[in-house]
Design a protein around this motif. Structure first.
Motif, PDB file in Angstrom:
ATOM      1  N   SER A 207       0.835  -1.208   0.000  1.00 36.53           N
ATOM      2  CA  SER A 207       0.000   0.000   0.000  1.00 36.53           C
ATOM      3  C   SER A 207       0.865   1.251   0.000  1.00 36.53           C
ATOM      4  O   SER A 207       0.605   2.210  -0.737  1.00 36.53           O
ATOM      5  CB  SER A 207      -0.925   0.003   1.220  1.00 36.53           C
ATOM      6  OG  SER A 207      -1.892  -1.024   1.140  1.00 36.53           O
TER       7      SER A 207
ATOM      8  N   ILE B 242       0.781   4.034  -2.960  1.00 32.78           N
ATOM      9  CA  ILE B 242       0.239   5.371  -2.703  1.00 32.78           C
ATOM     10  C   ILE B 242       1.330   6.414  -2.479  1.00 32.78           C
ATOM     11  O   ILE B 242       1.256   7.517  -3.027  1.00 32.78           O
ATOM     12  CB  ILE B 242      -0.703   5.331  -1.479  1.00 32.78           C
ATOM     13  CG1 ILE B 242      -1.754   4.228  -1.642  1.00 32.78           C
ATOM     14  CG2 ILE B 242      -1.359   6.682  -1.270  1.00 32.78           C
ATOM     15  CD1 ILE B 242      -2.520   4.263  -2.940  1.00 32.78           C
TER      16      ILE B 242
ATOM     17  N   SER C  28      -3.955   6.688  -7.097  1.00 37.36           N
ATOM     18  CA  SER C  28      -5.147   7.177  -6.396  1.00 37.36           C
ATOM     19  C   SER C  28      -6.344   6.303  -6.745  1.00 37.36           C
ATOM     20  O   SER C  28      -6.257   5.386  -7.572  1.00 37.36           O
ATOM     21  CB  SER C  28      -5.421   8.632  -6.787  1.00 37.36           C
ATOM     22  OG  SER C  28      -5.586   8.747  -8.194  1.00 37.36           O
ATOM     23  N   ALA C  29      -7.478   6.599  -6.122  1.00 36.12           N
ATOM     24  CA  ALA C  29      -8.702   5.851  -6.398  1.00 36.12           C
ATOM     25  C   ALA C  29      -9.020   5.906  -7.888  1.00 36.12           C
ATOM     26  O   ALA C  29      -8.933   6.970  -8.517  1.00 36.12           O
ATOM     27  CB  ALA C  29      -9.860   6.419  -5.586  1.00 36.12           C
TER      28      ALA C  29
ATOM     29  N   ILE D 195      -8.172   0.470  -7.840  1.00 34.29           N
ATOM     30  CA  ILE D 195      -8.079   0.987  -6.479  1.00 34.29           C
ATOM     31  C   ILE D 195      -9.410   1.635  -6.092  1.00 34.29           C
ATOM     32  O   ILE D 195      -9.893   2.542  -6.771  1.00 34.29           O
ATOM     33  CB  ILE D 195      -6.934   2.005  -6.344  1.00 34.29           C
ATOM     34  CG1 ILE D 195      -5.580   1.322  -6.572  1.00 34.29           C
ATOM     35  CG2 ILE D 195      -6.957   2.673  -4.970  1.00 34.29           C
ATOM     36  CD1 ILE D 195      -4.388   2.262  -6.479  1.00 34.29           C
TER      37      ILE D 195
ATOM     38  N   GLU E   5     -10.071   2.386  -2.480  1.00 37.61           N
ATOM     39  CA  GLU E   5      -9.667   3.325  -1.433  1.00 37.61           C
ATOM     40  C   GLU E   5      -8.149   3.382  -1.405  1.00 37.61           C
ATOM     41  O   GLU E   5      -7.479   2.380  -1.128  1.00 37.61           O
ATOM     42  CB  GLU E   5     -10.190   2.912  -0.065  1.00 37.61           C
ATOM     43  CG  GLU E   5      -9.792   3.892   1.042  1.00 37.61           C
ATOM     44  CD  GLU E   5     -10.258   3.451   2.415  1.00 37.61           C
ATOM     45  OE1 GLU E   5      -9.985   4.184   3.386  1.00 37.61           O
ATOM     46  OE2 GLU E   5     -10.863   2.374   2.532  1.00 37.61           O
ATOM     47  N   ALA E   6      -7.596   4.556  -1.701  1.00 37.59           N
ATOM     48  CA  ALA E   6      -6.144   4.726  -1.757  1.00 37.59           C
ATOM     49  C   ALA E   6      -5.619   5.110  -0.374  1.00 37.59           C
ATOM     50  O   ALA E   6      -5.480   6.285  -0.053  1.00 37.59           O
ATOM     51  CB  ALA E   6      -5.776   5.793  -2.787  1.00 37.59           C
ATOM     52  N   HIS E   7      -5.336   4.115   0.436  1.00 38.11           N
ATOM     53  CA  HIS E   7      -4.847   4.346   1.794  1.00 38.11           C
ATOM     54  C   HIS E   7      -3.412   3.835   1.891  1.00 38.11           C
ATOM     55  O   HIS E   7      -3.110   2.721   1.459  1.00 38.11           O
ATOM     56  CB  HIS E   7      -5.734   3.622   2.807  1.00 38.11           C
ATOM     57  CG  HIS E   7      -5.520   4.043   4.219  1.00 38.11           C
ATOM     58  ND1 HIS E   7      -4.400   3.691   4.938  1.00 38.11           N
ATOM     59  CD2 HIS E   7      -6.281   4.799   5.052  1.00 38.11           C
ATOM     60  CE1 HIS E   7      -4.471   4.196   6.150  1.00 38.11           C
ATOM     61  NE2 HIS E   7      -5.609   4.884   6.253  1.00 38.11           N
TER      62      HIS E   7
ATOM     63  N   ARG F  94      -3.547   0.472   3.978  1.00 36.11           N
ATOM     64  CA  ARG F  94      -4.501  -0.602   3.631  1.00 36.11           C
ATOM     65  C   ARG F  94      -5.312  -0.203   2.392  1.00 36.11           C
ATOM     66  O   ARG F  94      -6.496   0.109   2.483  1.00 36.11           O
ATOM     67  CB  ARG F  94      -5.425  -0.898   4.817  1.00 36.11           C
ATOM     68  CG  ARG F  94      -6.109   0.326   5.406  1.00 36.11           C
ATOM     69  CD  ARG F  94      -7.003  -0.046   6.581  1.00 36.11           C
ATOM     70  NE  ARG F  94      -7.792   1.098   7.039  1.00 36.11           N
ATOM     71  CZ  ARG F  94      -7.332   2.058   7.818  1.00 36.11           C
ATOM     72  NH1 ARG F  94      -6.080   2.015   8.245  1.00 36.11           N
ATOM     73  NH2 ARG F  94      -8.104   3.070   8.176  1.00 36.11           N
ATOM     74  N   THR F  95      -4.673  -0.238   1.262  1.00 38.54           N
ATOM     75  CA  THR F  95      -5.331   0.097   0.005  1.00 38.54           C
ATOM     76  C   THR F  95      -6.278  -1.029  -0.406  1.00 38.54           C
ATOM     77  O   THR F  95      -5.872  -2.187  -0.505  1.00 38.54           O
ATOM     78  CB  THR F  95      -4.292   0.333  -1.103  1.00 38.54           C
ATOM     79  OG1 THR F  95      -3.515   1.490  -0.780  1.00 38.54           O
ATOM     80  CG2 THR F  95      -4.958   0.540  -2.451  1.00 38.54           C
ATOM     81  N   SER F  96      -7.536  -0.686  -0.638  1.00 42.56           N
ATOM     82  CA  SER F  96      -8.524  -1.693  -1.036  1.00 42.56           C
ATOM     83  C   SER F  96      -8.709  -1.693  -2.543  1.00 42.56           C
ATOM     84  O   SER F  96      -8.680  -0.639  -3.189  1.00 42.56           O
ATOM     85  CB  SER F  96      -9.862  -1.445  -0.339  1.00 42.56           C
ATOM     86  OG  SER F  96     -10.381  -0.166  -0.677  1.00 42.56           O
TER      87      SER F  96
END
Length: 238
Positions: A23, A27, A33-34, A52, A54-56, A59-61
């Protein structure tokens, strides 16, 4: 193509959460990014196209868009057993290039004339992962722990499917890969240390059914001989 190694992912997953390390790379380093598209490989032939959600940075989902199985599947299986070099960088160089060209299994073998007796497989695995991603492959070579020459020969006795060969420097009748091997087979090739295999090791392998192999007239370094074998097998299977 942004490629990430995620061995935890499975074919049935419709979503996935990147590890904190991956992640952060996605990022913070790549500044994704999302909505960005990234690809995941599981090292077992799975290629996953994902988006992507959620660009965290921890913990990118992801949403899995498409899955391709058996991506970059090789028509053959090549197992190279090599005496580790004194300078470990040379062995890592071989593994990097061999992974890019096409290698399915690797075993460090400790021989009578070996200058190095220990090998850290964790480092070799990292080298292979980087090479897999660099060459856009989805299969990660299996890296076995170091084993003594005799124990390795004994451990392979039950493998009756592979074409087995030993590349050594002693003058004798030898065969060339391109003239004697067939396409689409399983291959097991032994490469010795700088001081070559001992006479006892050569005889032990020959008695176990290994074919004496020639890689040409030039005297090659261990890592060069190993890579030449990988390249010849690859060319044979084109």
């Amino acid at each position: 193509m942004n490629l990430f190694y995620t061995p935890e992912i499975e074919f049935h997953h419709s979503s996935f959460l990147l590890s904190e390390e991956e992640s952060k790379h996605a990022i913070r380093v790549l500044r994704l990014s999302a909505g960005s598209i990234i690809h995941l490989v599981d090292g077992r032939g799975g290629m996953y196209k994902t988006e992507i959600i959620e660009a965290h940075p921890k913990r990118t989902s992801l949403r899995v868009i498409h899955v391709e199985e058996n991506y970059t599947l090789s028509p053959y299986h090549l197992h190279i057993a090599v005496a580790p070099t004194k300078n470990i960088d040379r062995l890592e160089w071989f593994l990097e290039k061999a992974t890019e060209i096409g290698l399915q299994e690797f075993t460090p073998i400790i021989c009578a004339h070996s200058e190095r007796k220990e090998v850290k497989t964790e480092r070799l695995e990292k080298v292979a992962i980087a090479a897999m991603k660099q060459s856009l492959k989805a299969y990660l070579p299996k890296i076995n722990p170091a084993i003594s020459f005799a124990k390795f020969i004994d451990s392979q006795q039950q493998d009756v499917q592979s074409i087995k060969a030993i590349a050594h420097c002693v003058d004798s009748d030898k065969k060339y890969i391109t003239n004697s091997f067939s396409k689409g087979e399983n291959y097991l090739i032994l490469i010795g240390p700088e001081g070559d295999f001992s006479e006892q090791e050569i005889q032990y392998a020959l008695q176990a059914g290994y074919t004496p192999l020639s890689l040409g007239a030039a005297r090659l370094r261990t890592e060069t001989a190993a890579l030449a074998s990988v390249l010849e097998i690859s060319l044979l299977n084109r």
